[in-house]
Design an enzyme around this catalytic site. Structure first.
Site, PDB file in Angstrom:
ATOM      1  CB  ILE A   4      44.419   5.650   8.230  1.00  0.00           C
ATOM      2  CG1 ILE A   4      43.218   4.756   8.554  1.00  0.00           C
ATOM      3  CG2 ILE A   4      45.585   4.843   7.696  1.00  0.00           C
ATOM      4  CD1 ILE A   4      42.599   4.065   7.344  1.00  0.00           C
ATOM      5  NE  ARG A  29      41.007  19.017   3.092  1.00  0.00           N
ATOM      6  CZ  ARG A  29      40.465  18.179   2.218  1.00  0.00           C
ATOM      7  NH1 ARG A  29      40.621  18.385   0.940  1.00  0.00           N
ATOM      8  NH2 ARG A  29      39.743  17.157   2.622  1.00  0.00           N
ATOM      9  CG  LEU A  50      48.012  16.933  -0.671  1.00  0.00           C
ATOM     10  CD1 LEU A  50      47.991  15.612   0.088  1.00  0.00           C
ATOM     11  CD2 LEU A  50      49.439  17.322  -1.005  1.00  0.00           C
ATOM     12  CG  ASN A 110      46.487   8.224   4.593  1.00  0.00           C
ATOM     13  OD1 ASN A 110      45.846   7.202   4.838  1.00  0.00           O
ATOM     14  ND2 ASN A 110      46.245   9.383   5.217  1.00  0.00           N
ATOM     15  CE1 TYR A 156      37.829   6.921  -0.635  1.00  0.00           C
ATOM     16  CE2 TYR A 156      36.432   4.967  -0.682  1.00  0.00           C
ATOM     17  CZ  TYR A 156      37.454   5.698  -0.098  1.00  0.00           C
ATOM     18  OH  TYR A 156      38.094   5.211   1.017  1.00  0.00           O
ATOM     19  CD  GLU A 185      33.820  -1.429   6.860  1.00  0.00           C
ATOM     20  OE1 GLU A 185      33.437  -0.319   7.259  1.00  0.00           O
ATOM     21  OE2 GLU A 185      33.551  -1.886   5.735  1.00  0.00           O
ATOM     22  CB  VAL A 186      40.047   2.089   9.889  1.00  0.00           C
ATOM     23  CG1 VAL A 186      40.998   2.531  11.000  1.00  0.00           C
ATOM     24  CG2 VAL A 186      40.641   0.935   9.089  1.00  0.00           C
ATOM     25  CB  THR A 217      39.278   7.589  10.443  1.00  0.00           C
ATOM     26  OG1 THR A 217      38.385   7.488   9.321  1.00  0.00           O
ATOM     27  CG2 THR A 217      40.216   6.402  10.453  1.00  0.00           C
TER      28      THR A 217
END
Ligand code: NAP
Length: 264
Positions: free
Chosen positions: A19, A39, A65, A91, A155, A187-188, A190
């Site tokens: 994303i 990263r 990070l 993100n 998460y 739902e993407v 990646t």
């Protein structure tokens, strides 16, 4: 519509892949200067080169990070190079499956370090510059913040806290004209999503069972669709939008479950 973000410097954490990479490309296409922070610096470098070859401008800063000092360094290096920051898109994150049963207190804390603390730290270090530019912050959260997923306490709680911080910062930063919003993808496809999918014995069966429940088109959201909303929210065209939580998910979270499997 002209988003009026030409030349604006916008940090995108985790901008090398998935994303984040979609957002970086979209910002560059609109003439902004994305700073890819996180990263996978090789992928970030390739993306930056691609943007530059196409006549755009971008910069990469390799950083883990979850280390506070690295968040400070990302901001300092951005300022050294461009002398301004107009936007921060938080993100970077990982659905690391630290559950109540499968996890433990140390793993839970580590998950918050990977998913939550750098959202605050990046905003903290960017703030003086955002005050000068009257910039914008965008937090990429997740549907898991409101639906749960199971077996991923770290998460899910980080994603929920990101929504709370979106409202909290929107209030705190009103006097400076800094806007703060959140996008909740569902739902993407990646690299992160693929990794999660591959934890199931039959990934194809799993993906079919998910997409049939996505009301609009029974398909996954594309990273470009998340990116368009992201670019809009940090742009001059969204100057009266703050504190909002936007679901770009084909109606997955809110529409009637009875819609599952209904043809378009
Ligand atoms: P992705 O494909 O794994 O890409 C994330 C990028 O961020 C990767 O380059 C990753 O590095 C980097 N990153 C992660 N944690 C980092 C850290 N602590 N320090 C520095 N870099 C870090 O993930 P994605 O699916 O695009 O997800 C992006 C965001 O969308 C996340 O916040 C996620 O929670 C959210 N989201 C995604 C979905 C989905 O369906 N994909 C759904 C809901 C929410 P590595 O390459 O080294 O891992």
């Amino acid at each position: 519509m002209d988003l009026k973000i030409k030349g604006k410097v916008i940090i995108v954490t985790g901008g090398a892949k998935g994303i984040g990479a979609g957002i970086v490309r979209c910002l560059a296409d609109e003439g902004a200067i994305p700073v890819i922070a996180g990263r996978s610096a090789d992928e970030g470098q390739r993306l930056m080169n691609d943007i530059k070859e196409g006549g755009g401008e971008a910069h990469v800063i390799a950083a883990e990070l979850s280390v506070v000092e690295n968040c400070r360094r990302v901001v300092e290096e951005t300022l050294e190079k461009y002398q301004r920051i107009d936007g921060l898109i938080n993100n970077a994150g990982i659905n690391d499956g630290v559950g109540l049963e499968s996890g433990n207190p140390e793993a839970f804390c580590a998950s918050l370090e990977k998913n939550l603390y750098h959202y605050y730290n990046m905003a903290h270090y960017c703030l003086p510059s955002l005050k000068e530019s009257k910039g914008a912050i965008l937090n990429i959260s997740s549907k898991t913040a409101v639906t749960g997923q199971g077996n991923t306490s770290g998460y899910a709680s980080a994603k929920g806290a990101q929504l709370a911080l979106t409202r909290e910062w929107a209030v705190e930063l009103l006097p400076y004209g800094i806007r703060v919003n959140a996008i909740l993808p569902a739902e993407v496809m990646t690299p992160l999503y693929e990794k999660w999918l591959n934890t199931f014995p039959d990934p194809q069966k799993k993906i079919d069972s998910i997409t049939k429940n996505i009301p609009l088109g029974q398909r996954m959201t594309t990273k470009e669709e998340i990116a368009s909303m992201a670019a809009y929210l940090v742009s001059e065209q969204a100057l009266h939008i703050t504190g909002q939580q936007i679901y770009v998910d084909g109606g997955y979270v809110h529409l009637d479950r009875a819609l599952a499997g209904v043809d378009e």
